[in-house]
Design a protein around this motif. Sequence first.
Motif, PDB file in Angstrom:
ATOM      1  N   ARG A  84      51.020  46.411 -25.661  1.00 24.47           N
ATOM      2  CA  ARG A  84      51.544  46.486 -24.292  1.00 24.47           C
ATOM      3  C   ARG A  84      52.683  47.492 -24.200  1.00 24.47           C
ATOM      4  NH1 ARG A  84      51.189  40.782 -24.337  1.00 24.47           N
ATOM      5  NH2 ARG A  84      49.347  40.095 -23.218  1.00 24.47           N
ATOM      6  N   HIS A  91      50.599  37.920 -31.822  1.00 29.50           N
ATOM      7  CA  HIS A  91      51.492  38.097 -30.696  1.00 29.50           C
ATOM      8  C   HIS A  91      52.236  39.426 -30.799  1.00 29.50           C
ATOM      9  CE1 HIS A  91      53.325  36.601 -27.193  1.00 29.50           C
ATOM     10  NE2 HIS A  91      54.536  36.632 -27.690  1.00 29.50           N
ATOM     11  N   VAL A 100      63.556  37.722 -22.749  1.00 28.62           N
ATOM     12  CA  VAL A 100      62.431  37.423 -23.638  1.00 28.62           C
ATOM     13  C   VAL A 100      62.262  38.534 -24.674  1.00 28.62           C
ATOM     14  CG1 VAL A 100      59.948  37.059 -23.708  1.00 28.62           C
ATOM     15  CG2 VAL A 100      61.282  36.069 -21.861  1.00 28.62           C
ATOM     16  N   ASP A 105      51.931  42.536 -28.252  1.00 34.01           N
ATOM     17  CA  ASP A 105      53.153  43.049 -27.633  1.00 34.01           C
ATOM     18  C   ASP A 105      53.296  44.538 -27.881  1.00 34.01           C
ATOM     19  OD1 ASP A 105      53.873  40.744 -26.546  1.00 34.01           O
ATOM     20  OD2 ASP A 105      55.709  40.443 -27.702  1.00 34.01           O
ATOM     21  N   ARG A 152      63.108  38.709 -28.752  1.00 34.64           N
ATOM     22  CA  ARG A 152      62.139  39.164 -29.736  1.00 34.64           C
ATOM     23  C   ARG A 152      62.786  40.119 -30.742  1.00 34.64           C
ATOM     24  NH1 ARG A 152      56.821  39.666 -29.911  1.00 34.64           N
ATOM     25  NH2 ARG A 152      56.994  37.564 -29.156  1.00 34.64           N
TER      26      ARG A 152
END
Lengths: 519, 240
Positions: free
Chosen positions: A345, A338, A396, A342, A400
């Motif tokens: 991205r 993940h 979100v 991330d 993180r």
Amino acid sequence: MSDVKLGRKQRWVNRASALSYCWAIVACMATTLVATPLLNIFDLANIVMLFLLTVVLIALRLGRGPAVIAAFLSVLLFDIFFVPPRFSLAVNDAQYLVTFAVMLGVALIIGQLTAQLRQEANAALAMEKNTRALYEMTRDLFGAMNGSQVAEIVSQFIRKRLSAPATLLLPDDAGELAALHGAGQPKTIPPPQASIAYQRGEAEIFVAASEPFPLGLCLPLKTSMRVRGILMVQFPEPMNNLAPEHRHLLDTIASLAAIAIERMHYVKVAQEALVNAESERLRNSLLSTLSHDLRTPLTVLVGLADSLTRARPPLPSRHGEAAAAIREQALRMSSLVHNLLDMARLQIGKVTLNKEWQPLQEVIGSSLKCLEAPLAQHRISVRLPPDLPLLQFDAVLIERVLVNLFENAVKYAPGGEIVIDAKHTGDVVEITVADNGQGLPTGAEETIFALFERGQHKTGVGGVGLGLAICRAIVEVHGGRIWATTNPEGGARFAFSLPVGNPPLINQELMEGAQRETS
Amino acid sequence: MSEARPLVLLVEDEPEIRRFVRAALEEDGYRTIEATMASQGLSLAASAKPALILLDLGLPDRDGVDFIGDLRSWSTAPVVVLSARSAEAQKIAALDAGADDYVTKPFAVGELLARVRAALRRRPANDNETAVFEFGDVRVDHVRRLVERAQQPVHLTPIEYHLLSFMLTHAGRVMTHRQLLKEIWGPSHVESSHYLRVYVGSLRQKLEVDPTQPRHLLTETGVGYRFQVETADPYKNDNP
């Protein structure tokens, strides 16, 4: 559109007019010569008709002035050579005076009308030619693929129609005007008036140093949105001689060129957008396929291991522990995947932030909840001032950041104390996560935020150095900053800032009501 | 008494995920039927009338949100969604379309079963709203509109009370920001979520032991809120 060639034609007419007058006189004399042998056959009235025909022809061919001369000359010649007594100005019958008057009048009127007709026909012809030329230029402009071609077409047109050199000045990437030369154009340095015209969007006149075109005109290429460039035309004669028709024509050319340049701009924008959208679509589909293909086996792995730990009757403890360990490792792997996705991205820069105004307390609470189990052995204190403003962030992503910082503290300060505080300084809010662990190696305060960099290589603590790099990427897309220091009393201290911005107004009574309970 | 065991429809295209979810559900006393496609899932939902539907949002033939919208036009069976992480927008769309809850992949089996149980349990509770509701040391009396914490009355503003009782009515269920805003402030205020966050914050100040680490008024980051009555960890306490 009026006759653009009128000026030049006028000069030509001045030079040629003497010749036309001569031709008119010659024609009248020729008529006299032709008519003399016919005097015995024809009546005098028909001779008059011959002269009138001559005047009409002269008016048609040579214009108004020669026609007037021919009218008077015809009457004179008729009187001398045909009306008795011949070869004298004297007239026997007074009736002929009426003939003369009528003949002169008719000749003048017919000559006038014919000349006017001719002029109008010429004007219409010239107008049509002009319109056709402009139409052809427009057609060429719409076929043009780049600025140089537009410059070429425009300068050729102006050279042909006005015998004046023209240059197109377009802004380069830095916004500076630069000449786009048509073929065979001398290189020109744009005069300062060009930039003035470009900025103001109004025509400017300038004096060029170079002969033989001492005067120039800068016309802005105006479109509905903005000025796209400058059309610079230089003239061989003083500017006040520039006929309004010419100026009108130049304005038309400038707006046509502006449309052509604007069209190219939009074509370019559309093409870039298409290319961007295409590569973005490719990257997104790659990322989502990758994340789906990685997530599915991990979900299965976690689920199966979890099923084993829940088996009834319970597995022998050794196997149970193994199942729990598999589950733990699969979860870690999942969080790693993940994080990697991330980071991909974020690095592509295609993360769309879902920014909302919200209290910091909420996201701190949800981050702590995410790590409830690993944080269970730590003393955690949250020290938030009650007057903290609402902040605008993507919950979100900031969750993180906090989760990564907490995980870091768990990793490097096992069983220790974690202090979370925040303070409002200037136009930012600083959030700090401090632990009482071993602290940072000296000089590593900056490098630990680099991708795949780990603070302590020798400690054998797991991790690949992704967490802090993601933190930095997230904080930076929020317009904030992240940094690390070592606590004087020991332990690492991570801080990041978020801009305060303009928080929306909140019912004050409510805020007070909420704070009353805090104390 | 196999008829007393609730029937769960599992709509998921990955056979391995179906396998362990089915095993866990059956072990927990449910009957299961399975579908690999949305279209097949919808016809099974219509014919078998399951008590609950577990739906994967990433089905190959149709968008899961569409599936829920379609289902909701003729069925009220609770829907629990299986969704990917970092797909908050999708979760919100599914919840707004009528899904009851979600679990994020990879999920713990215990967590999934807890969500399934909660979704099945709260179905009939909607009709006969309990007059007195208790959680932690807080007691909410709906008849007298009184809220007490440790036997001390707590003053709530009308909006706070409205928000609390609405969340209590849907205890255990995720409510999206939009759903809550629409209920409390009306459909024209669904974008002003900062108000909602401030009110939830003040409710936490008044009712939670530690407002920063709430036990009942939980944040579902990026999605909404969930009111949890029992504070026990679902990971540990999932075997009845």
